[in-house]
Design an enzyme around this catalytic site. Structure first.
Site, short mmCIF file in Angstrom:
data_model
loop_
_atom_site.label_atom_id
_atom_site.label_comp_id
_atom_site.label_asym_id
_atom_site.label_seq_id
_atom_site.Cartn_x
_atom_site.Cartn_y
_atom_site.Cartn_z
CG ASP A 95 -8.24 11.90 -11.52
OD1 ASP A 95 -8.08 12.06 -10.30
OD2 ASP A 95 -8.58 10.80 -12.02
CD GLU A 117 -2.60 8.32 -12.69
OE1 GLU A 117 -3.40 9.12 -12.21
OE2 GLU A 117 -2.37 7.22 -12.15
CD GLU A 130 -12.96 12.30 -9.66
OE1 GLU A 130 -14.00 12.08 -10.32
OE2 GLU A 130 -12.97 12.38 -8.41
CG HIS A 214 -12.51 5.14 -3.34
ND1 HIS A 214 -12.05 4.20 -4.21
CD2 HIS A 214 -12.11 6.34 -3.83
CE1 HIS A 214 -11.37 4.80 -5.18
NE2 HIS A 214 -11.39 6.09 -4.98
NE ARG A 216 -18.00 12.59 -3.75
CZ ARG A 216 -18.44 13.10 -2.63
NH1 ARG A 216 -19.72 13.23 -2.41
NH2 ARG A 216 -17.61 13.48 -1.67
CG HIS A 247 -15.26 5.85 1.79
ND1 HIS A 247 -15.74 6.93 2.49
CD2 HIS A 247 -14.66 6.35 0.69
CE1 HIS A 247 -15.45 8.04 1.83
NE2 HIS A 247 -14.79 7.71 0.73
N1 UDP Z 1 -4.88 2.72 -0.21
C1 UDP Z 1 -4.40 2.70 1.08
N2 UDP Z 1 -5.23 2.24 2.09
C2 UDP Z 1 -6.51 1.81 1.86
C3 UDP Z 1 -6.99 1.83 0.52
C4 UDP Z 1 -6.15 2.30 -0.50
O1 UDP Z 1 -3.25 3.09 1.34
O2 UDP Z 1 -7.21 1.41 2.80
C5 UDP Z 1 -4.00 3.22 -1.28
C6 UDP Z 1 -3.77 2.23 -2.40
O3 UDP Z 1 -2.64 1.42 -2.14
C7 UDP Z 1 -3.56 3.12 -3.62
C8 UDP Z 1 -4.32 4.37 -3.28
O4 UDP Z 1 -4.62 4.33 -1.89
O5 UDP Z 1 -2.21 3.47 -3.78
C9 UDP Z 1 -5.58 4.44 -4.09
O6 UDP Z 1 -6.36 5.48 -3.65
P1 UDP Z 1 -7.92 5.54 -3.86
O7 UDP Z 1 -8.44 4.16 -4.01
O8 UDP Z 1 -8.44 6.39 -2.76
O9 UDP Z 1 -8.07 6.42 -5.20
P2 UDP Z 1 -7.97 6.11 -6.73
O10 UDP Z 1 -6.69 5.39 -7.01
O11 UDP Z 1 -9.18 5.34 -7.16
O12 UDP Z 1 -7.95 7.49 -7.33
#
Ligand code: UDP
Length: 382
Positions: A95, A117, A130, A214, A216, A247
């Site tokens: 997204d 997804e 998103e 993380h 926003r 973050h």
């Molecule tokens: N992740 C990582 N290191 C970190 C935090 C998250 O590798 O310090 C990985 C986590 O395993 C997952 C992905 O980042 O696969 C999730 O990304 P994020 O939380 O940024 O975005 P969202 O999934 O909420 O879109």
């Protein structure tokens, strides 16, 4: 041979696209990788880890901070790559702006899009932008790969023809199980940074909680409330240790650190604030932690693969399946609610066991294979 262009730009997209890249490559398909540059700081380590170096890379100038500026830069950059590669299929995931603009650029060049997804919805304004990105990709894509039955239903309700919807699970589970099996087989040298390793060694018997924040919508006051809940939990539960990869945004970090600056020394000792972790390190923590407190979508999904309960610091989720299965609770950012639910998990073994889902609702580790089956079959019969 079919030429695929896999378009991605952020950490979760790279992680979730990697299993498909590998599966298509193993079938002898030509998969070109386009990195849009949306997340620069963590991207290269992930491409290297998955042995998926980008063939094309957009150098974003980011002279202006707005979403329209990003969209305009991405549209021109992605269009140039599509014109050069002339792919038969463009793959986009999730997204982000990279996914939405990748789908739009492909549509303008009349190249069919496969959306990985697909179908996740909160039905609300947030997550912004998103939620709309997902909906709009849903209007543009040819193949829709929802991870779950709920996501497939959302697409059907929006009028996507049934024959274009393929419920396949989420490739995030493929990636997480693969990484874990590599660690188990090769006794992988611990991917965790030395300071986290020594922190964990010095608190060997304690129960570990992984915290991340993380989104926003949680920046500012909400993240401070989450931090104050973590502080209260550390004081209430002397056998609790917390690892929180922060973050990278300096003001987000400052907000969190200011809350913890008033924490008593004994609690501070059991708190490890660290930089974002490399992916295998994050998986290694998830596989060993007691539960996690997070607003991350990817971590909710991965945690379910390791039977790890999740407290979600949001008011709504587009991954309701884990909440419905009992493996996650929406706790928002109210410290009282977070402390209450976390304490129930820490004090009540029955409540804890009830939140350990045995089968992830998001997948079984074979999603990429199903996606590649659909795509190669469609291309072969074309
Ligand atoms: N992740 C990582 N290191 C970190 C935090 C998250 O590798 O310090 C990985 C986590 O395993 C997952 C992905 O980042 O696969 C999730 O990304 P994020 O939380 O940024 O975005 P969202 O999934 O909420 O879109």
């Amino acid at each position: 041979m079919t030429t695929y262009l896999a378009c991605m730009g952020t950490r979760p997209e790279i992680i979730k696209m990697a299993p498909i890249y590998k599966n298509l490559q193993a079938r002898g398909e030509n998969v070109q990788v386009l990195h849009t540059g949306q997340h620069e700081d963590v991207a290269q380590a992930l491409y290297t880890f998955f042995d998926m170096d980008p063939d094309y890379q957009i150098q974003l100038k980011r002279r202006l901070p707005g979403l329209s500026d990003l969209t305009a830069e991405l549209l021109q950059g992605i269009d140039r790559v599509i014109t050069e590669v002339k792919p038969d299929v463009v793959l986009v995931q999730g997204d982000t702006a990279s996914a939405f603009v990748g789908a739009m650029a492909s549509y303008y060049r009349d190249v069919p899009v496969a959306h990985i997804e697909a179908g996740l919805r909160t039905g609300q304004h947030d997550p912004f932008p998103e939620e709309k990105n997902r909906e709009l990709i849903g209007r543009l894509a040819h193949w829709h790969f929802p991870p779950t039955a709920q996501a497939a239903d959302n697409l059907r309700r929006e009028g996507v023809p049934a024959q274009q919807i393929h419920e396949v699970g989420n490739t995030v589970i493929d990636a997480a199980l693969w990484v874990k099996s590599q660690m188990d087989q090769h006794g992988a040298p611990d991917a965790l940074p030395p300071e986290v390793q020594s922190f964990l060694r010095s608190h060997g018997a304690s129960r570990l909680v992984l915290v991340t924040a993380h989104r926003r919508e949680n920046w500012g006051r909400p993240i401070q409330l989450i931090a104050s809940a973590v502080g209260i939990l550390l004081k209430l539960h002397p056998d609790l240790t917390v690892v929180w990869p922060l973050h990278p945004n300096p003001s987000v970090r400052a907000d969190i650190q200011s809350v913890f600056s008033t924490l008593d020394a004994a609690s501070q000792q059991r708190l490890c604030l660290t930089d974002p972790l490399e992916y295998p390190a994050l998986i290694s923590l998830l596989a060993r932690c007691h539960f996690c407190l997070t607003d991350s979508g990817g971590i909710q999904e991965e945690a379910s693969a390791f039977h790890c309960p999740v407290l979600i610091t949001r008011d709504s989720t587009e991954r309701q399946e884990l909440v419905d299965a009992g493996g996650a609770i929406l706790v928002g950012t109210d410290p009282h609610r977070i402390v209450e639910q976390a304490s129930a998990l820490l004090n009540n073994p029955w409540a804890y066991r009830a939140m350990q889902v045995h089968e992830s609702p998001f997948g079984d580790g074979h999603s990429a294979q199903r996606i590649a089956d659909v795509l190669t079959c469609a291309r072969n019969t074309h």
